[in-house]
Motif scaffolding. Structure first.
Motif, mmCIF file in Angstrom:
data_model
loop_
_atom_site.group_PDB
_atom_site.id
_atom_site.type_symbol
_atom_site.label_atom_id
_atom_site.label_comp_id
_atom_site.label_asym_id
_atom_site.label_seq_id
_atom_site.Cartn_x
_atom_site.Cartn_y
_atom_site.Cartn_z
ATOM 1 N N ALA A 121 0.830 -1.204 0.000
ATOM 2 C CA ALA A 121 0.000 0.000 0.000
ATOM 3 C C ALA A 121 0.867 1.257 0.000
ATOM 4 O O ALA A 121 0.536 2.256 -0.656
ATOM 5 N N ARG A 122 1.980 1.204 0.724
ATOM 6 C CA ARG A 122 2.878 2.364 0.743
ATOM 7 C C ARG A 122 3.462 2.627 -0.638
ATOM 8 O O ARG A 122 3.621 3.788 -1.051
ATOM 9 N N GLU A 123 3.795 1.560 -1.353
ATOM 10 C CA GLU A 123 4.355 1.733 -2.693
ATOM 11 C C GLU A 123 3.342 2.360 -3.647
ATOM 12 O O GLU A 123 3.707 3.124 -4.536
ATOM 13 N N LEU A 124 2.068 2.051 -3.451
ATOM 14 C CA LEU A 124 1.040 2.594 -4.326
ATOM 15 C C LEU A 124 0.862 4.102 -4.164
ATOM 16 O O LEU A 124 0.415 4.786 -5.083
ATOM 17 N N THR A 125 1.216 4.600 -2.992
ATOM 18 C CA THR A 125 0.992 6.024 -2.720
ATOM 19 C C THR A 125 2.266 6.854 -2.762
ATOM 20 O O THR A 125 2.240 8.042 -2.427
ATOM 21 N N ARG A 126 3.378 6.256 -3.174
ATOM 22 C CA ARG A 126 4.631 7.006 -3.253
ATOM 23 C C ARG A 126 4.527 8.112 -4.301
ATOM 24 O O ARG A 126 3.878 7.944 -5.331
ATOM 25 N N SER A 127 5.204 9.207 -4.059
ATOM 26 C CA SER A 127 5.233 10.292 -5.043
ATOM 27 C C SER A 127 6.147 9.909 -6.200
ATOM 28 O O SER A 127 7.081 9.118 -6.044
ATOM 29 N N ALA A 128 5.877 10.487 -7.355
ATOM 30 C CA ALA A 128 6.666 10.176 -8.547
ATOM 31 C C ALA A 128 8.092 10.669 -8.369
ATOM 32 O O ALA A 128 8.316 11.770 -7.861
#
Length: 342
Positions: A216-223
Motif C-alpha cells: 500500500a505504501r508503494e502505491l501512494t509514493r510520489s513520482a
C-alpha cells in the motif's frame, strides 16, 4: 531490477576480421551499421520484416558482408537484443546498487528502467515486444535474463519472518506479471508512459515479500524526479542518433566514411588504453599504407575539431593523436544503440 542481468555472457561478440584496408575497425563499423539497421527495421516492421537483404540494404553493405558477421537474421537480432539488454542494465545497475535496502533498490532500478524506456521506443520494442516472436536462441537468452532478474527479486526473502513459507514460484509469478504488463502496454497502438506503472508494479513485487501494508505504501509514493535523458536527443526521438530510426549521423558538418570512422574508432580504442598513436601507428591500425593519405585524413579530422595532436608540431615531428569531445560524440553516434554511453 537489471542490476545483475547483463553479465559477461551478454557482452558483444568479437567481430570477425574485416576486409583488407580497414581491418577490425572496418568490420566493427559494418557490424554497427547492420545492428542499427536491424533496430530500425524491427521498430518499423517487426521481426517479420527483418529480412537479411533489407537489413544489408538499410546498412549500405552487401548481403555477403552480413553473412560474414552473422550466421542468419536471428543471430543479428540476438546481437541487437544483447546490446539492448546491456544498455538497460547500464542504466538500472548504478541506482540499484546505490541502495542498501531491498525495496528502495528495486524501486530505484525499476524507476530508472521505466523512465529510460519511455525515452527509447526503438530499444523497448525490440527487447520487450519483438523478442518473443523470434526464435529459440533469443528465447533462451531471454530466459537467462529472467533467471538473473529472479535472483535479484528473490533477495526480498532476506530478513523476512516466515520467508520459507513463500512459495518457490513466487518470484517467477512476480516477474511474469511485471513483464506481461510492460509487454501489453507496449503492444498497444498508442502506449502511454511506462513511468506511470512504477507504483503499481512496485506494489505487485513487494506484496508477497513484505505484505499488504508495504504494498500500500508503494502505491501512494510520489513520482520520482526525472534523472535520465536519452543519449543524443530530447527523449522524443527514436532512441537512435538522428531524427529517424536507424540513422547514424555524426555531429553536424562531418561526412562519415568507413575510413574516417575507422580512424576515429581506432583512436577511441587507443585512448581507452592510454595510448596516443602517431600517423604511422594509426595507419597500421586501420590498414592504410600511404603515409600521405593518413596525414591528409588526420589534418581533415583536426580541422573538423574531431581530433587533436598532443605531440610534435614541426615538420617531421611525430604526432600523438587523441579524440576531442566532439570526436568522442561522433564515435558514440555511430555505435550500436546498446553500446552508447549514458
Amino acid at each position: 531490477m537489471l542490476a545483475n542481468a547483463a553479465d559477461g555472457r551478454l557482452r558483444m561478440r568479437n567481430p570477425a576480421p574485416g576486409p583488407r584496408g580497414g581491418g577490425l575497425y572496418v568490420s566493427e563499423l559494418q557490424r554497427t551499421r547492420l545492428l542499427n539497421a536491424a533496430f530500425a527495421i524491427v521498430f518499423e516492421q517487426g521481426y517479420r520484416g527483418m529480412a537479411v537483404r533489407s537489413v544489408a540494404e538499410r546498412a549500405g553493405v552487401s548481403s555477403k558482408t552480413f553473412y560474414d558477421l552473422f550466421t542468419d537474421r536471428e543471430d543479428c537480432f540476438l546481437a541487437a537484443f544483447d546490446h539492448g539488454v546491456e544498455r538497460l542494465a547500464a542504466v538500472a545497475r548504478p541506482v540499484y546498487e546505490a541502495e542498501s535496502d531491498w525495496v528502495a533498490a528495486i524501486r530505484a532500478g525499476l524507476g530508472a528502467l521505466l523512465e529510460f524506456l519511455d525515452q527509447q521506443p526503438v530499444l523497448r520494442r525490440l527487447v520487450f515486444v519483438e523478442a518473443l516472436a523470434v526464435g529459440p536462441r533469443v528465447l533462451e537468452r531471454r530466459a537467462q535474463l529472467l533467471g538473473e532478474l529472479a535472483k535479484v527479486i528473490d533477495q526480498g526473502r532476506a530478513g523476512v519472518k516466515g520467508a520459507g513459507e513463500i512459495p518457490p514460484l513466487t518470484t517467477e509469478a512476480v516477474l511474469g506479471a511485471a513483464f506481461g504488463v510492460i509487454h501489453t502496454r507496449l503492444s498497444e497502438r498508442s502506449p502511454g508512459a511506462l513511468g506511470g506503472l512504477l507504483n503499481p508494479l512496485m506494489a505487485t513485487i513487494v506484496l508477497p515479500y513484505r505484505g499488504r501494508a508495504a504494498a500500500a505504501r508503494e502505491l501512494t509514493r510520489s513520482a520520482p524526479k526525472r534523472a535520465f535523458r536519452a543519449p543524443g536527443g530530447t527523449g522524443t526521438g527514436t532512441g537512435l542518433s538522428g531524427g529517424r530510426p536507424g540513422s547514424s549521423l555524426p555531429p553536424a558538418g562531418f561526412s562519415l566514411t568507413v575510413r574516417t570512422h575507422s580512424a576515429l574508432l581506432a583512436l577511441a580504442h587507443a585512448g581507452g588504453r592510454g595510448s596516443r598513436p602517431s600517423n604511422r601507428e594509426l595507419a597500421d591500425l586501420i590498414g592504410v599504407s600511404d603515409q600521405g593519405q593518413i596525414s591528409r585524413l588526420m589534418m581533415r579530422l583536426q580541422e573538423q575539431g574531431l581530433v587533436e595532436n598532443t605531440g610534435g608540431r614541426g615538420q617531421g615531428a611525430a604526432k600523438a593523436w587523441r579524440l576531442t569531445p566532439r570526436g568522442e560524440a561522433a564515435v558514440q553516434a555511430n555505435r550500436p544503440l546498446g553500446e552508447r554511453a549514458a
